[in-house]
Design a protein around this motif. Structure first.
Motif, PDB file in Angstrom:
ATOM      1  N   LEU A 170      35.295  29.157  43.263  1.00  0.00           N
ATOM      2  CA  LEU A 170      35.754  31.080  43.296  1.00  0.00           C
ATOM      3  C   LEU A 170      33.981  30.243  43.760  1.00  0.00           C
ATOM      4  N   GLU A 185      26.937  42.324  52.027  1.00  0.00           N
ATOM      5  CA  GLU A 185      27.064  42.181  50.198  1.00  0.00           C
ATOM      6  C   GLU A 185      28.063  40.703  51.081  1.00  0.00           C
ATOM      7  N   VAL A 188      33.404  36.937  47.926  1.00  0.00           N
ATOM      8  CA  VAL A 188      34.194  36.332  47.095  1.00  0.00           C
ATOM      9  C   VAL A 188      34.774  35.312  47.514  1.00  0.00           C
TER      10      VAL A 188
ATOM     11  N   MET B   1      44.920  26.904  27.201  1.00  0.00           N
ATOM     12  CA  MET B   1      46.107  27.207  27.963  1.00  0.00           C
ATOM     13  C   MET B   1      45.853  28.361  28.260  1.00  0.00           C
ATOM     14  N   LEU B   4      42.289  29.223  29.660  1.00  0.00           N
ATOM     15  CA  LEU B   4      42.285  29.119  30.585  1.00  0.00           C
ATOM     16  C   LEU B   4      43.010  29.569  32.065  1.00  0.00           C
ATOM     17  N   LEU B   5      43.524  29.932  32.017  1.00  0.00           N
ATOM     18  CA  LEU B   5      44.425  30.831  32.927  1.00  0.00           C
ATOM     19  C   LEU B   5      43.691  32.490  33.014  1.00  0.00           C
ATOM     20  N   ILE B   7      40.554  32.600  32.478  1.00  0.00           N
ATOM     21  CA  ILE B   7      39.500  32.404  33.353  1.00  0.00           C
ATOM     22  C   ILE B   7      39.915  32.799  35.238  1.00  0.00           C
ATOM     23  N   GLY B   8      40.927  31.929  35.221  1.00  0.00           N
ATOM     24  CA  GLY B   8      41.453  31.973  36.734  1.00  0.00           C
ATOM     25  C   GLY B   8      42.489  33.773  37.243  1.00  0.00           C
ATOM     26  N   ALA B  11      38.604  35.628  37.588  1.00  0.00           N
ATOM     27  CA  ALA B  11      37.901  35.305  38.982  1.00  0.00           C
ATOM     28  C   ALA B  11      38.910  36.087  40.060  1.00  0.00           C
ATOM     29  N   LEU B  12      40.531  35.778  40.119  1.00  0.00           N
ATOM     30  CA  LEU B  12      41.162  35.738  41.678  1.00  0.00           C
ATOM     31  C   LEU B  12      40.531  37.359  41.467  1.00  0.00           C
ATOM     32  N   LEU B  14      37.906  39.172  41.482  1.00  0.00           N
ATOM     33  CA  LEU B  14      37.323  39.226  41.052  1.00  0.00           C
ATOM     34  C   LEU B  14      36.934  38.760  43.313  1.00  0.00           C
ATOM     35  N   ALA B  15      37.824  38.143  43.600  1.00  0.00           N
ATOM     36  CA  ALA B  15      38.181  37.417  45.028  1.00  0.00           C
ATOM     37  C   ALA B  15      38.763  38.944  45.767  1.00  0.00           C
ATOM     38  N   PHE B  17      37.642  41.182  46.162  1.00  0.00           N
ATOM     39  CA  PHE B  17      36.365  42.353  46.924  1.00  0.00           C
ATOM     40  C   PHE B  17      36.244  42.105  47.729  1.00  0.00           C
ATOM     41  N   GLU B  18      36.110  43.733  48.922  1.00  0.00           N
ATOM     42  CA  GLU B  18      36.178  43.137  49.726  1.00  0.00           C
ATOM     43  C   GLU B  18      34.101  43.916  50.571  1.00  0.00           C
ATOM     44  N   PRO B  19      33.388  43.312  50.741  1.00  0.00           N
ATOM     45  CA  PRO B  19      32.728  43.741  51.852  1.00  0.00           C
ATOM     46  C   PRO B  19      32.583  44.640  52.599  1.00  0.00           C
ATOM     47  N   MET B  20      31.249  44.831  53.065  1.00  0.00           N
ATOM     48  CA  MET B  20      31.364  46.827  54.409  1.00  0.00           C
ATOM     49  C   MET B  20      31.771  45.491  55.092  1.00  0.00           C
ATOM     50  N   VAL B  21      32.298  46.315  56.235  1.00  0.00           N
ATOM     51  CA  VAL B  21      32.014  45.403  57.899  1.00  0.00           C
ATOM     52  C   VAL B  21      31.143  46.295  58.402  1.00  0.00           C
ATOM     53  N   PRO B  22      30.073  45.716  59.146  1.00  0.00           N
ATOM     54  CA  PRO B  22      29.086  46.112  59.971  1.00  0.00           C
ATOM     55  C   PRO B  22      29.130  47.061  61.311  1.00  0.00           C
TER      56      PRO B  22
END
Lengths: 204, 211
Positions: A170, A185, A188, B1, B4-5, B7-8, B11-12, B14-15, B17-22
């Motif tokens: 990531l 921004e 990710v 185990m 670790l899962l 954390i994974g 992380a997903l 977090l992924a 998150f969608e930034p704003m389109v200009p």
């Protein structure tokens, strides 16, 4: 700080006596395929996504024993694939070829006799074949990443020093050209790879 | 185990998150006078540009192509210089005199030159019959410094290459846009970028000239 970490770990490996190190270090290579999530989602008249196609990934790693069940892992990872724009109508346009180089340091341990787990942090860099489009003003420099991997080595594979590896990482992505175009921004991005990992230690 | 899962999973999450389109809305129209749309299709890239090898014209055209290429982020357009005009998609020449080379003047812009770009439709009226032809002209009647002329031809070449890319109309914003006539700025603006982006994501109604 993130940029220095891998360098410090590599240097510490070099400081340890070479003879001692040679006896304890195990070397591995992993070759597989990698999927990248979308680097950019945009909408110009209609929505579009930019992401690298699925491509080959090669990783080299060195494992050093630590106290307890843990091993210190130093890793280098290279992958390449065409960077593509996917339009809403289903058409695809190749922008350029994209290489990604990552260096990291992590901790690995046995989770089961046949299963290893590893997490790592490090830095990666996007290396486009041409300075065009979203990379026209550079790639944005070195980007920190975090990764997680699991290696399964059932007996038939383990006999041949092989393991199946599933890894994911990531990081955040934004280039200077995207910033100039109004993106404020980072996005990710995650990458998932499936590889065959081979233990190179002792192979002549 | 489990750690670790966890954390994974975090992380997903977090992924997602969608930034704003200009904003990519065009700031001026790009169609021709009949409402037709043209841009170079993906299968004709890189577009081949020929510049008459006199004076600074090859360097000016190369810089202009680069300036437009940098406006488009996702592989919509690329251009290359060619030395053979018979293989070119866009041909650029001086209309008459060749200005002396000099560092471009950084002072207020003056209209020391002009330019014109022409494309002729074939008999079907749905595609261009031959390469686009551009002429850059040095104006006479008023005395300008060599630096003022070079600054003018640099601006005008970018402007004319904008027409060759398919921006068939002039921008009304003469303070900001290179596609205003006459151009008073040195590089494409945010408005120019948004307009050429919209053009290259709009389905064309006119085809390119044959090769």
């Amino acid at each position: 700080m993130m940029r220095r970490a891998p360098v410090v770990m590599w240097m510490s490996a070099l400081i340890i006596g070479p003879a001692t190190l040679a006896a304890q270090v195990s070397l591995h290579a992993a070759l597989g395929a990698r999927y990248n999530s979308t680097l950019v989602h945009d909408s110009i008249v209609s929505p579009l996504d930019v992401r690298p196609a699925i491509g080959p990934a090669l990783a080299l790693s060195a494992d050093l024993p630590l106290s307890g069940p843990w091993q210190l892992e130093l890793l280098a990872d290279l992958s390449t694939s065409p960077l593509e724009r996917h339009d809403q109508d289903g058409s695809t346009v190749t922008i350029t070829r994209l290489w990604t180089l990552a260096l990291g340091v992590g901790l690995r341990r046995h989770l089961h006799p046949w299963l290893d787990g590893r997490f790592a942090i490090g830095a990666l860099n996007y290396l486009p074949a041409q300075s065009v489009g979203l990379f026209s003003d550079g790639s944005g420099g070195v980007i920190p990443f975090g990764s997680l991997a699991f290696d399964a080595a059932p007996a038939p594979l383990a006999r041949h020093r092989l393991a199946l590896e599933l890894a994911g990482d990531l990081h955040k992505f934004l280039t200077p050209a995207l910033r100039s175009a109004g993106f404020t921004e980072s996005r990710v991005v995650y990458r998932v790879s499936g590889s065959v990992r081979i233990d190179l230690t002792g192979i002549k | 185990m489990k750690r670790l899962l966890a954390i994974g999973t975090a992380a997903l999450a977090l992924a997602c998150f969608e930034p704003m389109v200009p904003n990519h809305d065009p700031t001026y129209p790009f169609t021709d006078q009949f409402g037709d749309v043209f841009h170079w299709p993906a299968n004709r890239l890189p577009v081949r540009f020929y510049a008459e090898p006199r004076g600074t014209l090859p360097a000016l055209v190369s810089a202009a192509v680069d300036a437009w290429q940098r406006q488009l982020l996702y592989g919509e357009f690329s251009g290359t210089m060619v030395s053979d005009s018979t293989r070119a998609d866009v041909i650029v020449r001086w209309a008459d005199s060749v200005p002396p080379d000099a560092p471009p003047d950084n002072g207020p812009p003056v209209k020391a030159c002009g330019g014109v770009t022409q494309g002729v439709l074939d008999t079907s009226g749905t595609a261009f019959a031959g390469p686009f032809e551009t002429q850059i002209q040095i104006l006479t009647g008023t005395v300008f410094s060599a630096g003022q002329v070079q600054a003018c031809v640099a601006r005008t070449t970018i402007h004319e290459m904008g027409h060759a890319l398919g921006l068939f109309q002039e921008s009304p914003d003469s303070l900001r846009d290179i596609m205003a006539a006459p151009p008073r700025v040195n590089q494409p603006s945010d408005g120019d970028r948004r307009t050429v982006e919209a053009l290259y994501h709009t389905t064309p109604t006119l085809g390119p000239p044959p090769r």
